[in-house]
Write a protein that holds these residues in place. Structure first.
Motif, mmCIF file in Angstrom:
data_model
loop_
_atom_site.group_PDB
_atom_site.id
_atom_site.type_symbol
_atom_site.label_atom_id
_atom_site.label_comp_id
_atom_site.label_asym_id
_atom_site.label_seq_id
_atom_site.Cartn_x
_atom_site.Cartn_y
_atom_site.Cartn_z
ATOM 1 N N ALA A 600 0.824 -1.211 0.000
ATOM 2 C CA ALA A 600 0.000 0.000 0.000
ATOM 3 C C ALA A 600 0.857 1.259 0.000
ATOM 4 O O ALA A 600 0.526 2.254 -0.653
ATOM 5 C CB ALA A 600 -0.936 -0.013 1.208
ATOM 6 N N THR A 601 1.999 1.201 0.706
ATOM 7 C CA THR A 601 2.872 2.378 0.778
ATOM 8 C C THR A 601 3.563 2.663 -0.550
ATOM 9 O O THR A 601 4.036 3.779 -0.777
ATOM 10 C CB THR A 601 3.939 2.176 1.863
ATOM 11 N N GLY A 602 3.609 1.686 -1.426
ATOM 12 C CA GLY A 602 4.267 1.879 -2.712
ATOM 13 C C GLY A 602 3.302 2.033 -3.866
ATOM 14 O O GLY A 602 3.705 1.977 -5.037
ATOM 15 N N MET A 603 2.014 2.242 -3.576
ATOM 16 C CA MET A 603 1.001 2.288 -4.629
ATOM 17 C C MET A 603 1.195 3.478 -5.570
ATOM 18 O O MET A 603 0.988 3.366 -6.789
ATOM 19 C CB MET A 603 -0.398 2.325 -4.003
ATOM 20 N N GLU A 604 1.596 4.618 -5.032
ATOM 21 C CA GLU A 604 1.771 5.794 -5.884
ATOM 22 C C GLU A 604 2.792 5.517 -6.987
ATOM 23 O O GLU A 604 2.535 5.761 -8.177
ATOM 24 C CB GLU A 604 2.212 7.000 -5.055
ATOM 25 N N ALA A 605 3.948 4.998 -6.601
ATOM 26 C CA ALA A 605 4.990 4.713 -7.586
ATOM 27 C C ALA A 605 4.544 3.622 -8.558
ATOM 28 O O ALA A 605 4.848 3.675 -9.761
ATOM 29 C CB ALA A 605 6.275 4.283 -6.872
ATOM 30 N N ALA A 606 3.783 2.652 -8.061
ATOM 31 C CA ALA A 606 3.320 1.561 -8.915
ATOM 32 C C ALA A 606 2.336 2.066 -9.965
ATOM 33 O O ALA A 606 2.369 1.636 -11.127
ATOM 34 C CB ALA A 606 2.671 0.472 -8.065
ATOM 35 N N VAL A 607 1.447 2.972 -9.578
ATOM 36 C CA VAL A 607 0.482 3.538 -10.523
ATOM 37 C C VAL A 607 1.206 4.354 -11.588
ATOM 38 O O VAL A 607 0.893 4.270 -12.783
ATOM 39 C CB VAL A 607 -0.554 4.405 -9.778
ATOM 40 N N GLN A 608 2.182 5.139 -11.155
ATOM 41 C CA GLN A 608 2.943 5.938 -12.117
ATOM 42 C C GLN A 608 3.674 5.055 -13.121
ATOM 43 O O GLN A 608 3.653 5.304 -14.333
ATOM 44 C CB GLN A 608 3.932 6.828 -11.369
ATOM 45 N N ALA A 609 4.290 3.995 -12.627
ATOM 46 C CA ALA A 609 5.057 3.102 -13.496
ATOM 47 C C ALA A 609 4.147 2.348 -14.465
ATOM 48 O O ALA A 609 4.423 2.268 -15.674
ATOM 49 C CB ALA A 609 5.864 2.114 -12.650
ATOM 50 N N ALA A 610 3.036 1.806 -13.962
ATOM 51 C CA ALA A 610 2.123 1.040 -14.816
ATOM 52 C C ALA A 610 1.487 1.929 -15.879
ATOM 53 O O ALA A 610 1.322 1.512 -17.036
ATOM 54 C CB ALA A 610 1.044 0.386 -13.958
ATOM 55 N N ASN A 668 -9.949 -4.108 -4.191
ATOM 56 C CA ASN A 668 -10.727 -4.269 -2.957
ATOM 57 C C ASN A 668 -11.464 -2.992 -2.574
ATOM 58 O O ASN A 668 -12.536 -3.036 -1.975
ATOM 59 C CB ASN A 668 -9.814 -4.701 -1.804
ATOM 60 N N ASP A 669 -10.875 -1.835 -2.896
ATOM 61 C CA ASP A 669 -11.537 -0.566 -2.601
ATOM 62 C C ASP A 669 -12.851 -0.450 -3.372
ATOM 63 O O ASP A 669 -13.838 0.099 -2.873
ATOM 64 C CB ASP A 669 -10.629 0.614 -2.975
ATOM 65 N N LEU A 670 -12.878 -0.964 -4.594
ATOM 66 C CA LEU A 670 -14.090 -0.909 -5.401
ATOM 67 C C LEU A 670 -15.175 -1.798 -4.816
ATOM 68 O O LEU A 670 -16.366 -1.476 -4.883
ATOM 69 C CB LEU A 670 -13.799 -1.324 -6.849
ATOM 70 N N ILE A 671 -14.755 -2.913 -4.239
ATOM 71 C CA ILE A 671 -15.724 -3.836 -3.641
ATOM 72 C C ILE A 671 -16.337 -3.235 -2.384
ATOM 73 O O ILE A 671 -17.553 -3.287 -2.172
ATOM 74 C CB ILE A 671 -15.047 -5.183 -3.318
ATOM 75 N N LEU A 695 -3.374 -3.447 -9.954
ATOM 76 C CA LEU A 695 -2.451 -3.194 -8.848
ATOM 77 C C LEU A 695 -3.206 -3.391 -7.545
ATOM 78 O O LEU A 695 -4.176 -2.676 -7.262
ATOM 79 C CB LEU A 695 -1.903 -1.768 -8.928
ATOM 80 N N ALA A 696 -2.780 -4.376 -6.730
ATOM 81 C CA ALA A 696 -3.529 -4.717 -5.517
ATOM 82 C C ALA A 696 -2.593 -4.961 -4.349
ATOM 83 O O ALA A 696 -1.587 -5.660 -4.474
ATOM 84 C CB ALA A 696 -4.383 -5.959 -5.768
ATOM 85 N N SER A 697 -2.943 -4.371 -3.209
ATOM 86 C CA SER A 697 -2.178 -4.633 -1.986
ATOM 87 C C SER A 697 -2.798 -5.763 -1.172
ATOM 88 O O SER A 697 -2.201 -6.247 -0.225
ATOM 89 C CB SER A 697 -2.105 -3.354 -1.134
ATOM 90 N N ASN A 698 -4.013 -6.160 -1.552
ATOM 91 C CA ASN A 698 -4.724 -7.236 -0.854
ATOM 92 C C ASN A 698 -5.258 -8.205 -1.904
ATOM 93 O O ASN A 698 -6.014 -7.798 -2.797
ATOM 94 C CB ASN A 698 -5.870 -6.644 -0.024
#
Length: 704
Positions: A600-610, A668-671, A695-698
């Motif tokens: 979850a802490t790395g989601m910002e960078a993951a979204v940018q990269a993807a 999971n946030d959408l659910i 991209l999922a943390s869970n």
């Protein structure tokens, strides 16, 4: 050549022809102005002795000026979006279709008037009966500039080499060109079932059900175009209303139904159905569930019947030296009696005045009996009813009501609790009151149905006063420029897309506009974001009317998503949809969706990269889909990647849209954000046509 490059090239081709048309339009306008000037010159200088010759010349002048002015008026009226269609025939002939017919100086046809027999295939041709049309192209313009093109392929196996296809028609052409008989059979099946729906009788209700990518929206819109052409006399006069979930939808309609300037069509998103409002904000699911429920109608009725917050609580009148008083309980009793009659409050002021005078007369009669005096009731009513102080009191005690005003009153939690007794629990009352008390973000889409319900319940305001409570202006989006009466309810046909998401209150709102209409209704229960389908069905059936004939059609072939993408989407609704409820994806690409486990802490960078990866991979659009309450956050993450091809969209707003590639953030946030959980996630997973990265943390979102 990639699809975006093909589209740009085809737009350039059509722009070249449109430029020729407008150049010729300018020449015709110059000629008409010259004719008018010449007409004015005729007849000047003739002597009195030539009276008969002069009369003939004046008649000729009048006819020339009349004809020239009529020509100029027509050219000016049809200037906007003059060319809107193109037909490529089997014999290589090309016809452009537009708002009026235009020929060049050598009498070669540049544009065919849409009313001419030669233009009929633009509306009537189908895949089952193509009328020798290989490609039907819709051209969308603003002024003289071509903005976009979109193609239908009606004879997929006859598309010649070199003919470029843009939009959804490109897939149909590719399938039609496939060497395998299975693919050709699929194309024939798709075209046949779509054609049957397009040509279904216009009376009654036509329901179209289909999963993502089945083309149900396009079929419904082509059906509307066909009906408007085939049954213009029956449908054109009263007009057609097309309701969609968002402004994006209505923009798409403008491409598919380009001749609406001639067919009297109103285009409205759900947040625009009520004249005067244009709401785009979506409420959180728990709040939307409250506002959309049929409980709200009873709650609204109770709320408007309560004493207005600023109304006087006692009345004092002096009659012939006697003080007549009505206290709060007396006034409340009178108010209840007026409302018991059942008329809308804004039509009940005379009734309220009569009831007040009756109450005063009763009080005067009591005093007279105590004093042993005689009493003339009619005389008292006449005298008090004529006093200015009585009318001043009446205006304050029984004011003109406005829909927005009632909702503001409901933000008082104590007042709302009184009206909502037995309807809402404490948590719902608190949630609703807090929301109605915050108007800083404007009205939500769900609020529009409440305002419309209140409009009917309270009745029309006096004509001398305009809508003070609704200051947002939203002219009805009709390309014909037709000015209808406010809250027009006599449409001959109503088209509703994404119908599975309409709340019961929204069905009531739309139903008022279709009291005399036939209907085309498009939806997919598996994609529903409304938590109580039975209640919505009840409201929908009331909107339709019980006696109307109903036809149901199901589209079962998904030709938007690749099989690889749809197989993943289908997994998330296992247990929420039967096998027969899901369409069959027929296209394979070999590109398997990529599911990445991200902290979850790395989601910002993951979204940018993807996002960057997909932008570099596909030339088309890339959608980044996230939970509704995280849209602004994700937009900030991607602020450094400025590209018009990259769009961030919330889960609910993604419905009806498609992208070449999608980055789905935290499924999971959408659910958890929706009352229908996995159905919303299913929608988001079916927006991509080529590539999908999740991209999922869970990992709990994906059943094993």
């Amino acid at each position: 050549m990639s699809e975006p490059r093909v589209r740009r090239a085809e737009i350039a081709i059509e722009q070249s022809h449109v430029d020729r048309v407008y150049t010729r339009l300018g020449e015709l306008r110059t000629q008409a102005e010259a004719m008018r000037s010449k007409g004015y010159e005729i007849g000047h200088g003739a002597g009195r002795e030539a009276i008969f010759e002069q009369a003939s010349m004046l008649f000729e002048r009048d006819m020339m000026v009349f004809h020239a002015n009529q020509t100029l008026q027509t050219l000016d009226a049809e200037y906007e979006g003059l060319v809107f269609g193109r037909l490529d025939h089997l014999d290589t002939e090309v016809d452009y279709v537009g708002r009026l017919g235009i020929r060049d100086a050598d009498f070669n046809n540049l544009v065919t008037d849409w009313r001419a027999p030669a233009a009929a295939p633009f509306y009537q041709a189908t895949a089952e009966e193509p009328m020798s049309v290989i490609r039907r192209r819709v051209i969308r313009s603003s002024g003289q500039n071509v903005l976009d093109v979109d193609d239908d392929v009606l004879m997929a196996d006859a598309v010649p080499d070199g003919m470029q296809i843009v939009g959804e028609g490109a897939l149909m052409a590719a399938l039609g060109r496939s060497r395998g008989e299975k693919m050709r059979d699929i194309v024939a099946t798709i075209q046949k079932e779509q054609d049957e729906i397009i040509r279904a009788p216009w009376r009654g209700i036509t329901e179209i059900t289909g999963g993502p990518g089945t083309g149900k929206t396009a079929v419904a819109l082509h059906r509307a175009a066909y009906l408007l052409y085939r049954y213009r006399r029956q449908l054109g006069g009263a007009g057609v209303l097309v309701v969609g979930p968002s402004g994006v939808f209505t923009s798409y309609i403008e491409r598919v139904l380009p001749s609406m300037g001639e067919t009297n069509v109103e285009l409205r998103a759900l947040g625009e159905v009520l004249d005067g409002l244009n709401a785009t904000r979506q409420d959180a699911a728990p709040l939307a569930a409250i506002k959309g429920s049929l409980r709200m109608r009873k709650l609204l009725l109770r709320s408007l019947r309560e004493t207005p917050p600023d109304a006087p609580t006692n009345m004092r009148m002096v009659y012939r030296g006697e003080v007549l008083k009505l206290d709060a309980k007396d006034l409340e009793k009178v108010r209840r009696r007026v409302h018991t009659a059942g008329a809308p409050p804004n039509r009940s002021r005379i009734r309220a005045a009569e009831m007040l005078l009756e109450a005063l007369a009763t009080r005067a009669d009591e005093h007279a009996k105590e004093d042993g005096k005689s009493f003339d009731k009619a005389e008292l009513i006449y005298e008090l009813g004529d006093r200015i102080e009585f009318h001043r009191f009446l205006v304050e005690w029984w004011p003109v009501l406005y829909p927005a005003q009632i909702l503001r009153w409901m933000s008082d939690e104590r007042r709302l609790a009184s009206a909502g007794k037995g309807l809402l629990n404490r948590g719902e009352i608190s949630l609703l009151a807090k929301d109605l008390g915050d108007r800083s973000r404007g009205w939500s889409v769900a609020d529009v149905a409440l305002l419309d319900e209140l409009r009917v319940l309270i009745g029309p305001e006096p004509k001398r006063r305009r809508r003070q409570e609704m200051v947002e202006v939203n002219p009805s989006r009709s390309s014909s420029g037709t000015h209808r009466a406010e809250h027009y309810d006599e449409y001959s046909h109503v088209v509703v897309d994404e119908s599975q998401d309409l709340s019961p209150m929204q069905w009531r709102m739309v139903g008022r506009r279709g009291k005399y209409a036939s209907w085309t209704v498009v939806g997919d229960p598996v994609q529903s974001s409304w938590p109580d389908p039975a209640e919505a069905a009840q409201a929908r059936d009331q909107a339709f009317g019980q006696s109307a004939a109903r036809r149901r059609y199901t589209l079962r072939t998904n030709y938007r998503n690749s099989k690889e993408i749809f197989d993943l989407a289908a997994k998330v609704v296992v247990g929420h949809a039967g096998e027969d409820d899901l369409p069959q994806a027929v296209r394979t690409t070999g590109l398997v969706p990529e599911v990445r486990a991200v902290e979850a802490t790395g989601m910002e960078a993951a979204v940018q990269a993807a996002s960057k990866e997909l932008m570099d991979t596909v030339e088309g659009t890339v959608g980044v889909i996230t939970a509704m309450d995280r849209v602004e956050e994700v937009e900030r993450w991607l602020a450094g990647q400025v590209d018009e091809r990259l769009k961030v969209v919330g889960s609910l707003d993604s419905k009806g849209l498609e992208y070449d590639a999608v980055v789905l953030v935290e499924p999971n946030d959408l659910i958890t954000e929706s009352t229908t959980g996995r159905r919303v996630l299913y929608v988001a997973l079916t927006r991509a046509t080529q590539q999908l990265t999740v991209l999922a943390s869970n990992p709990d979102w994906l059943p094993h």
